[in-house]
Design an enzyme around this catalytic site. Structure first.
Site, PDB file in Angstrom:
ATOM      1  CD  GLN A 236      13.532  92.420 126.956  1.00 42.60           C
ATOM      2  OE1 GLN A 236      14.092  92.591 125.864  1.00 42.60           O
ATOM      3  NE2 GLN A 236      12.965  91.285 127.311  1.00 42.60           N
ATOM      4  CE1 TYR A 268      13.340  79.006 132.156  1.00 42.38           C
ATOM      5  CE2 TYR A 268      10.990  79.192 131.723  1.00 42.38           C
ATOM      6  CZ  TYR A 268      12.139  78.432 131.780  1.00 42.38           C
ATOM      7  OH  TYR A 268      12.078  77.101 131.455  1.00 42.38           O
ATOM      8  CD  GLU A 291      16.133  84.912 137.169  1.00 38.85           C
ATOM      9  OE1 GLU A 291      15.394  85.075 136.197  1.00 38.85           O
ATOM     10  OE2 GLU A 291      17.341  84.601 137.074  1.00 38.85           O
ATOM     11  CG  ASP A 337      10.831  86.662 129.144  1.00 37.48           C
ATOM     12  OD1 ASP A 337      11.226  86.345 128.010  1.00 37.48           O
ATOM     13  OD2 ASP A 337      11.119  87.757 129.689  1.00 37.48           O
ATOM     14  CB  CYS A 364      14.464  86.613 122.632  1.00 36.51           C
ATOM     15  SG  CYS A 364      15.392  85.368 123.503  1.00 36.51           S
TER      16      CYS A 364
HETATM   17  C1  LIG Z   1      14.842  86.360 128.893  1.00 40.94           C
HETATM   18  S1  LIG Z   1      15.241  86.633 130.581  1.00 40.94           S
HETATM   19  C2  LIG Z   1      13.685  87.214 131.176  1.00 40.94           C
HETATM   20  C3  LIG Z   1      13.705  87.970 132.464  1.00 40.94           C
HETATM   21  C4  LIG Z   1      12.449  88.760 132.804  1.00 40.94           C
HETATM   22  N1  LIG Z   1      11.224  88.063 132.471  1.00 40.94           N
HETATM   23  C5  LIG Z   1      12.480  90.123 132.164  1.00 40.94           C
HETATM   24  O1  LIG Z   1      11.790  90.338 131.159  1.00 40.94           O
HETATM   25  O2  LIG Z   1      13.210  91.010 132.645  1.00 40.94           O
HETATM   26  C6  LIG Z   1      15.375  85.006 131.168  1.00 40.94           C
HETATM   27  C7  LIG Z   1      15.662  84.883 132.659  1.00 40.94           C
HETATM   28  O3  LIG Z   1      15.622  83.485 132.995  1.00 40.94           O
HETATM   29  C8  LIG Z   1      16.655  83.185 133.917  1.00 40.94           C
HETATM   30  N2  LIG Z   1      16.898  81.738 133.729  1.00 40.94           N
HETATM   31  C9  LIG Z   1      17.601  81.114 132.761  1.00 40.94           C
HETATM   32  N3  LIG Z   1      17.468  79.773 132.865  1.00 40.94           N
HETATM   33  C10 LIG Z   1      16.652  79.546 133.929  1.00 40.94           C
HETATM   34  C11 LIG Z   1      16.124  78.377 134.529  1.00 40.94           C
HETATM   35  N4  LIG Z   1      16.408  77.159 134.060  1.00 40.94           N
HETATM   36  N5  LIG Z   1      15.296  78.516 135.597  1.00 40.94           N
HETATM   37  C12 LIG Z   1      15.011  79.749 136.088  1.00 40.94           C
HETATM   38  N6  LIG Z   1      15.474  80.895 135.550  1.00 40.94           N
HETATM   39  C13 LIG Z   1      16.283  80.796 134.480  1.00 40.94           C
HETATM   40  C14 LIG Z   1      17.787  84.123 133.558  1.00 40.94           C
HETATM   41  O4  LIG Z   1      18.600  84.358 134.686  1.00 40.94           O
HETATM   42  C15 LIG Z   1      17.014  85.390 133.119  1.00 40.94           C
HETATM   43  O5  LIG Z   1      16.815  86.253 134.204  1.00 40.94           O
END
Ligand SMILES: C[S@@+](CC[C@H](N)C(=O)[O-])C[C@H]1O[C@@H](n2cnc3c(N)ncnc32)[C@H](O)[C@@H]1O
Length: 406
Positions: A236, A268, A291, A337, A364
């Site tokens: 973040q 995620y 993830e 998320d 977000c």
């Molecule tokens: C908004 S971030 C949230 C990360 C974590 N929850 C945090 O608050 O630190 C979204 C995360 O989803 C991962 N991501 C994006 N698309 C994805 C998918 N299809 N499947 C799994 N992970 C994914 C990204 O690498 C990223 O780490």
């Protein structure tokens, strides 16, 4: 009406994405205008005319809103020529409290349009001492062909040189001031918990691919727990964001029945920020965090090694497709998320089949959240709680946390 026309507009509404709405002419053509506030009258120059809407730029405020304040970023003020205003602080001219009211309005309108109806929402500051400045621990800048460093202008890819960076932490601001002429490309600045600013130079490679070095690992601290994260990995941006989100998630979990032997999902999951809170929800419960980044997943496993958390590197859509519904999952929480685009219908429908007792959705983008909430509602979930959190003050961005139960 044509491009270049100068017209006076009454600003009546706010749209998603940091622009405001006026109507013009007998037909009431919608005109999107930045750098203003609902209730204002502005003089604006038309920059684009389409069949159903136009865009304009504010060149003068004729009647100011009582919520207008001197822009937090001098260079982005309406007194500066529009093409020289940097992007990134598109709410910097609005009193903080009113920024949050406007963000709540955007969430409400998104729910009305895409979620099948709104629910009450307020937008809270990340912490009680929020000032709207000095909070960004991650800043991305561009370097143009002449070696000039800065953000892009608000609505173009022209690099704007600016004397200050009020949204960045003071340490990042000092690091930027010490930069000289740089090689064309990008520069990212990261200010992790150890206080030392990392400068990541990414010169443009023009088709040549460079051998990728392993990124440095930096530490962030949330509620006394250390989270290792790649210096260029997802974390973040606001210095208080992770702590604020962890607190909000814990407050929301505390309102739900504490289950026994529940299997929670943290989808995620990044480096595992929310798995710590989930692992403590109920007795003898466990968590699977999913993830897509292999390195982030390894960090999650290490960060949470003392907790009953399994970290899996997979794409969420594939992982849950093959996950069998169990009683333990249906007793548990599924937290998600996703990135800005949201989880999407396929993932939401599969979560519905897994039938968790509650869904905690961290978003977000209010429109993506509203769309996915609409799908959850079709599946019989209802919104128990919706909270906005102002993790991007002085910009239009807003985080939201929704709790849904069946
Ligand atoms: C908004 S971030 C949230 C990360 C974590 N929850 C945090 O608050 O630190 C979204 C995360 O989803 C991962 N991501 C994006 N698309 C994805 C998918 N299809 N499947 C799994 N992970 C994914 C990204 O690498 C990223 O780490």
């Amino acid at each position: 009406m044509q491009t270049g026309d100068i017209i006076d507009l009454e600003i009546t509404g706010i749209a998603h994405g940091g622009v405001f709405i006026a109507r013009h002419g007998e037909e009431g053509l919608v005109v999107f205008v930045p750098d203003t506030i609902p209730g204002e009258r502005v003089r604006a120059r038309i920059t684009q005319v389409k069949k159903s809407f136009a865009r304009a730029e504010t060149i003068e405020v004729l009647e100011a809103s009582p919520h207008r304040v001197p822009h937090i970023w001098k260079q982005a003020d309406v007194s500066v020529a529009p093409e020289l205003r940097p992007g990134g602080a598109d709410f910097g001219h609005i009193a903080l409290e009113h920024q949050r009211e406007l963000k709540a309005r955007v969430i409400t309108e998104a729910f009305d349009r895409f979620a099948g109806g709104s629910v009450p929402v307020t937008v809270e500051p990340a912490s009680a001492h929020e000032t709207g400045a000095g909070y960004r621990t991650r800043v991305g800048l561009h370097v143009d062909r002449d070696g000039r460093v800065g953000p892009y202008a608000a609505r173009s890819n022209d690099v704007i040189e600016t004397a200050d960076y009020p949204l960045a932490t003071p340490a990042i601001e000092r690091a930027i001031a010490a930069l000289g002429s740089e090689r064309e490309g990008r520069i990212d600045l990261v200010h992790p918990a150890d206080g030392e600013v990392r400068i990541l130079r990414r010169p443009a490679t023009r088709g040549r691919s460079r051998a990728k070095k392993e990124p440095e690992v930096v530490a962030e601290i949330v509620g006394g727990r250390r989270f290792d994260v790649d210096v260029d990995g997802f974390w973040q941006v606001h210095r208080e964001a992770a702590t604020a989100l962890d607190r909000v998630v814990r407050e929301e979990l505390a309102k739900l029945d504490a289950p026994e032997r529940a299997h929670h999902l943290d989808l995620y999951g990044g480096v595992g920020l929310f798995s710590a809170a989930l692992a403590g929800h109920g007795t003898d419960s466990w968590v699977t965090t999913v993830e897509s980044s292999g390195r982030a997943t390894q960090h999650a496993a290490d960060n949470l090694a003392d907790l009953p958390v399994e970290a899996i590197s997979a794409r969420v859509e594939r992982f849950i497709e093959h996950l069998d519904p169990t009683d333990a999952i249906s007793r548990g929480i599924t937290l998600l998320d996703p990135p800005r685009s949201g989880a999407g219908e396929q993932v939401v429908r599969r979560i519905g089949e897994l039938n968790p007792a509650a869904v905690v959705y961290i978003a977000c983008d209010p429109v993506a959240l509203a769309r996915d909430t609409g799908t959850f509602r079709e599946l019989g979930y209802s919104v128990d709680s919706l909270r906005g959190i102002d993790l991007f003050p002085s910009s239009h961005h807003v985080e939201a946390v929704a709790v849904l139960t069946r």
